[in-house]
Scaffold this motif. Structure first.
Motif, PDB file in Angstrom:
ATOM      1  N   ALA A   1       0.880  -1.328  -0.180  1.00  0.00           N
ATOM      2  CA  ALA A   1       0.010   0.089   0.232  1.00  0.00           C
ATOM      3  C   ALA A   1       0.980   1.175   0.234  1.00  0.00           C
ATOM      4  CB  ALA A   1      -0.932   0.191   1.049  1.00  0.00           C
TER       5      ALA A   1
ATOM      6  N   VAL B   1      -1.354   4.632  -1.419  1.00  0.00           N
ATOM      7  CA  VAL B   1      -3.093   4.104  -1.337  1.00  0.00           C
ATOM      8  C   VAL B   1      -3.344   5.254  -0.493  1.00  0.00           C
ATOM      9  CG1 VAL B   1      -3.566   2.487  -2.739  1.00  0.00           C
ATOM     10  CG2 VAL B   1      -3.182   1.571  -0.667  1.00  0.00           C
ATOM     11  N   ASP B   2      -4.774   5.030   0.153  1.00  0.00           N
ATOM     12  CA  ASP B   2      -5.473   5.005   1.533  1.00  0.00           C
ATOM     13  C   ASP B   2      -5.164   3.979   2.803  1.00  0.00           C
ATOM     14  OD1 ASP B   2      -7.735   3.991   1.597  1.00  0.00           O
ATOM     15  OD2 ASP B   2      -8.622   5.522   0.152  1.00  0.00           O
TER      16      ASP B   2
ATOM     17  N   SER C   1      -7.745   1.968   1.951  1.00  0.00           N
ATOM     18  CA  SER C   1      -7.426   0.071   0.904  1.00  0.00           C
ATOM     19  C   SER C   1      -6.264  -0.209   1.682  1.00  0.00           C
ATOM     20  CB  SER C   1      -7.639   1.695  -0.020  1.00  0.00           C
ATOM     21  OG  SER C   1      -8.245   2.051  -0.994  1.00  0.00           O
TER      22      SER C   1
ATOM     23  N   ALA D   1      -7.961  -2.564   3.308  1.00  0.00           N
ATOM     24  CA  ALA D   1      -9.051  -3.408   2.805  1.00  0.00           C
ATOM     25  C   ALA D   1      -7.743  -4.551   2.437  1.00  0.00           C
ATOM     26  CB  ALA D   1      -9.851  -3.110   1.431  1.00  0.00           C
ATOM     27  N   TYR D   2      -6.832  -4.669   1.939  1.00  0.00           N
ATOM     28  CA  TYR D   2      -5.728  -5.257   0.858  1.00  0.00           C
ATOM     29  C   TYR D   2      -5.290  -6.322   1.835  1.00  0.00           C
ATOM     30  CZ  TYR D   2      -2.191  -6.580  -2.162  1.00  0.00           C
ATOM     31  OH  TYR D   2      -1.307  -7.759  -2.996  1.00  0.00           O
TER      32      TYR D   2
ATOM     33  N   GLU E   1      -8.044  -8.884   1.991  1.00  0.00           N
ATOM     34  CA  GLU E   1      -8.021  -9.701   1.490  1.00  0.00           C
ATOM     35  C   GLU E   1      -6.655 -10.792   1.547  1.00  0.00           C
ATOM     36  OE1 GLU E   1      -7.725  -8.973  -3.277  1.00  0.00           O
ATOM     37  OE2 GLU E   1      -9.015  -7.174  -2.230  1.00  0.00           O
TER      38      GLU E   1
ATOM     39  N   ASP F   1       0.056  -7.711  -8.204  1.00  0.00           N
ATOM     40  CA  ASP F   1      -0.783  -6.603  -7.980  1.00  0.00           C
ATOM     41  C   ASP F   1      -0.416  -5.428  -8.381  1.00  0.00           C
ATOM     42  OD1 ASP F   1      -2.800  -7.989  -7.559  1.00  0.00           O
ATOM     43  OD2 ASP F   1      -2.872  -8.178  -4.973  1.00  0.00           O
TER      44      ASP F   1
ATOM     45  N   ASN G   1      -0.070  -2.550 -10.954  1.00  0.00           N
ATOM     46  CA  ASN G   1      -0.194  -0.992 -11.321  1.00  0.00           C
ATOM     47  C   ASN G   1       0.834  -0.555 -11.914  1.00  0.00           C
ATOM     48  OD1 ASN G   1      -3.225  -0.350  -9.635  1.00  0.00           O
ATOM     49  ND2 ASN G   1      -2.512  -2.100  -8.530  1.00  0.00           N
TER      50      ASN G   1
END
Length: 107
Positions: A39, A44-45, A48, A51-52, A55, A76, A80
């Motif tokens: 992250a 990312v914030d 996020s 959440a990652y 996951e 991943d 990006n």
């Protein structure tokens, strides 16, 4: 005499349970560290990133092995536009920040 053996067996089982729980917590910290690193690299914030991490933990609970998890994070990141060497990913997974700070190793 039978009671003595039953108590020893119960104690051995409890020791096994505690050891496995501790091992799982350390691995979970490694997964969270790996997710936080990914992250951070992506910028990312916080939500996020959480959440990652959730996951990734879900995939670990479903039986994903470490190599597959690292490959997933690397894919991943590449999806990006970020190319990252495998070494820092392995380091974050295998040795969470608390252990890196204390100089301890999982080996």
């Amino acid at each position: 005499m039978s009671r003595f053996f039953e108590e020893r067996e119960r104690a051995a089982e409890m020791l096994f349970v505690r050891t496995e729980e501790a091992r799982f917590r350390v691995h979970a910290q490694g997964v969270q560290s790996l997710a936080a690193y990914a992250a951070q690299v992506l910028g990312v914030d916080h939500f996020s990133a959480l959440a990652y991490a959730e996951e990734l933990m879900a995939s670990v609970i479903q039986g994903t092995k470490d190599d597959a998890l690292i490959a997933r994070v690397q894919a991943d990141l590449e999806a990006n536009g970020v190319v990252v060497d495998r070494a820092p990913l392995v380091q974050h997974l295998k040795q969470p920040p608390a252990q890196r700070a204390s100089g301890k190793s999982l080996a």
